[in-house]
Design an enzyme around this catalytic site. Structure first.
Site, PDB file in Angstrom:
ATOM      1  CD  GLU A   1      94.996  41.001  14.132  1.00  0.00           C
ATOM      2  OE1 GLU A   1      94.810  39.777  14.018  1.00  0.00           O
ATOM      3  OE2 GLU A   1      95.728  41.647  13.347  1.00  0.00           O
TER       4      GLU A   1
ATOM      5  CE  LYS B   1      93.381  37.769  11.204  1.00  0.00           C
ATOM      6  NZ  LYS B   1      94.710  38.074  11.775  1.00  0.00           N
TER       7      LYS B   1
ATOM      8  CB  CYS C   1      94.758  41.666  10.283  1.00  0.00           C
ATOM      9  SG  CYS C   1      96.472  42.035   9.806  1.00  0.00           S
TER      10      CYS C   1
ATOM     11  CB  SER D   1     134.826  47.717  15.702  1.00  0.00           C
ATOM     12  OG  SER D   1     133.960  48.038  14.618  1.00  0.00           O
TER      13      SER D   1
END
Length: 609
Positions: A41, A116, A193, A346
């Site tokens: 897409e 789409k 999609c 750290s």
């Protein structure tokens, strides 16, 4: 008939670069005698382009690039390319100005355009902001390639002569042993999609009015292709494959699903493109978290896809998450133009994981770990940080902050006179460290990666303009308990021995901003905290529901709920964070800052005893 899948990693708005990726794979596919190539897409511009779509010049440049791309593809190969198309009825009909589209390119031209139909607006998606939904089913017919009979002229030679006569650019001719039959042989349904994600049988509800897969089944297509840019979250591929298998079996149609891969800002795309036959059986799967291309064969007599290689998925959630984070850091840095990274160390577990991710993503030689001890830093933490540096093989520097703390205290002394040491002084240490790290990043052009995890981001257990400083928050969607799990997994699977020093995994977590401090001075245990946060963030539960279902102390749950709400202003100012869950503090999180919902409204609170 051979069909190729191109699992690509586009860069947003790199139109020429993305087009070249398509051309390269198209040439490979043509050399392997493929007839159809599928790309993801919006493969031409990359997904998601977001508000670049509001720029008319960007849309025009995409249209021009599409036409140029069509002329440079092998002429015997049909290619489906994701692009954007203007909506000519936008102003007259009051519609959105664009379509999210697929272009069919063949023979040097754009042959058809498909739009789409289902536009998602949940979580990170905001497609209705830009796009008008397509109104009709999408399909096309495709001719097949067969061997040339003896004495027949190759189609490639004819094409080249035509091009020369017309004075056009040289085309990539069809292989001399192939030509097109004069009759259509395959009817292909095209979806994009979200068009696949509305099977009411699978979901036990319908989220949109139409089901494009059902409509294509009624049209009698031979195969359905789905071109996707589906963002990653933990375990999502298993869900995708269950849904695709169900739809293929239900409609007796083979389905080819092509997914984008790579990181674009906070969104990660896992690839793992997959194909199912008519019985709903998986016949092919591409690699996860890396570019790939796969060749499949469609049997025109059986009207079905034939089996090829099925690449295994990552063997565990930790393996999956690790691959996603490494890919996300690598792509974010690369696409933003960085080649080196800096991380504050750290001696704690969060910075250890981030440093390991950075070293894997860009190579140990390109990562600088900076140790910034204060008078409250334990000798053990310094030793642990140095051991991590040695295990990873990264570069390191040590910048003590004691003198800087004294300078700040002296400057603030007149104003702070008569007050006791507290959170303001503790946070100054984090801000000094943040300033030093940003100075290093600024001086040498490094990307600073912040080290806060999701648990800390949720409750605000972090310092604005301090440890939250940076250009990317690599683990801001990784809960603290998962951080520990990932580090243990990393040590267990490492071929070179221990990565994260054992002492880091065993000692109580601490910010070391005051003597004998631990995280649990201010927070519940992380096992409890992460369970409560999951119910708040992912399940949207009230504190009463959490207490009733999980049995936690109402006072603790109420405290966490308030901390989550009050930390919103911090999260709004955080660096972009890589999304690995279905509910991250990023583009899909849209909470107000100025809100009384938790402080005053009892419908969210639990009754304390």
């Amino acid at each position: 008939m051979k069909i190729a899948i191109a699992q690509l990693n586009p860069t947003i708005a790199d139109l020429s670069g993305n087009a070249q990726q398509i051309i390269t794979v198209a040439q490979q596919a043509a050399n392997a005698d493929a007839r159809l190539l599928l790309t993801p897409e919006l493969s031409l511009c990359g997904y998601p382009p977001r508000d670049l779509l509001l720029n008319p010049g960007f849309v025009e440049a995409m249209a021009a690039q599409l036409q140029e791309l069509a002329q440079h593809l092998p002429s015997q190969l049909a290619v489906l390319v994701g692009t954007v198309q203007p909506n000519p009825q936008a102003t007259s009909a009051g519609e959105k100005p664009l379509f999210n589209s697929i272009a069919l390119l063949e023979g040097g031209q754009v042959q058809q355009i498909f739009h789409k139909r289902l536009l998602p607006t949940y979580d990170v998606f905001d497609e209705e902001r830009y796009f008008e939904p397509g109104r009709q089913s999408n399909s096309f017919t495709l001719n097949t390639l067969v061997e040339t009979a003896g004495g027949q002229r190759s189609r490639g030679a004819e094409e080249q002569e035509r091009a020369e006569e017309q004075g056009s650019k040289q085309v990539n001719p069809s292989p001399p042993h192939l030509y097109l039959t004069p009759h259509p042989s395959l009817k292909i349904g095209v979806t994009i999609c979200e068009d696949l994600w509305n099977d009411e049988q699978f979901w036990e509800q319908r989220n949109y009015e139409v089901n494009p897969i059902e409509d294509l089944a009624h049209l009698g297509v031979d195969i359905v292709v789905n071109l996707s840019a589906s963002p990653y979250s933990v375990g999502k591929q298993t869900l995708r494959e269950a849904m695709l298998s169900h739809s293929a079996h239900r409609y007796q149609q083979p389905i080819l699903y092509i997914n984008q891969v790579g990181g674009n800002d906070d969104l990660l795309f896992d690839g793992a493109s997959v194909a199912f036959n008519r019985a709903g059986e998986i016949v092919s799967r591409a690699s996860a978290f890396q570019t790939d291309w796969v060749m499949l064969e469609f049997d025109e007599q059986k009207k079905d896809l034939l089996g090829t290689s099925v690449t295994p998925l990552p063997e565990s959630e930790n393996s999956e998450i690790w691959s996603a984070l490494v890919m996300g850091v690598r792509d974010y840095a690369h696409k933003c133009g960085f080649s080196e990274m800096v991380v504050g160390l750290s001696g704690g577990i969060d910075s250890s994981l981030v440093a390991a991710i950075a070293a894997k993503a860009f190579g140990a030689d390109n990562v600088l770990g900076v140790l910034m001890p204060s008078p409250y830093s334990s000798e053990g933490s310094l030793q642990d940080a140095q051991a991590l540096v040695n295990n990873l093989g990264i570069c390191s520097a040590k910048l003590p902050i004691g003198e800087a703390m004294q300078a700040y205290n002296k400057t603030l002394e007149p104003l702070f006179a008569g007050t006791s040491f507290g959170v303001a002084e503790e946070n100054l240490q984090a801000r000094i460290r943040g300033n030093l790290l940003m100075a290093v990043a600024n001086k040498f052009g490094y990307l600073l990666i912040s080290t806060g995890n999701k648990s800390e981001m949720a409750v605000g257990y972090s310092t604005l303009y301090g440890d939250m400083s940076g250009g990317l928050a690599a683990i801001s969607d990784v809960p603290k308990t998962r951080v520990y799990s990932l580090c243990r997994w990393l040590n267990q699977t490492s071929a070179t021995g221990e990565i994260v020093p054992a002492n880091i995994l065993c000692k109580p977590p601490s910010a070391e901003l005051r003597p004998d401090q631990t995280d649990q001075d201010s927070l519940p245990s992380y096992e409890v905290l992460d369970e409560i946060l999951h119910r708040i963030i992912h399940k949207h539960q009230s504190t009463t529901q959490i207490v009733d279902e999980a049995g936690y102390d109402p006072a603790v749950v109420n405290q966490v709920m308030k901390m989550v709400a009050r930390a919103e202003f911090k999260r709004r100012q955080a660096p972009p964070g890589l999304k690995i869950t279905d509910r991250a503090f990023g583009t899909g999180w849209r909470m107000p800052i100025a809100s009384r919902s938790v402080v005053d409204n009892q419908w969210l609170m639990a009754k304390e005893t």
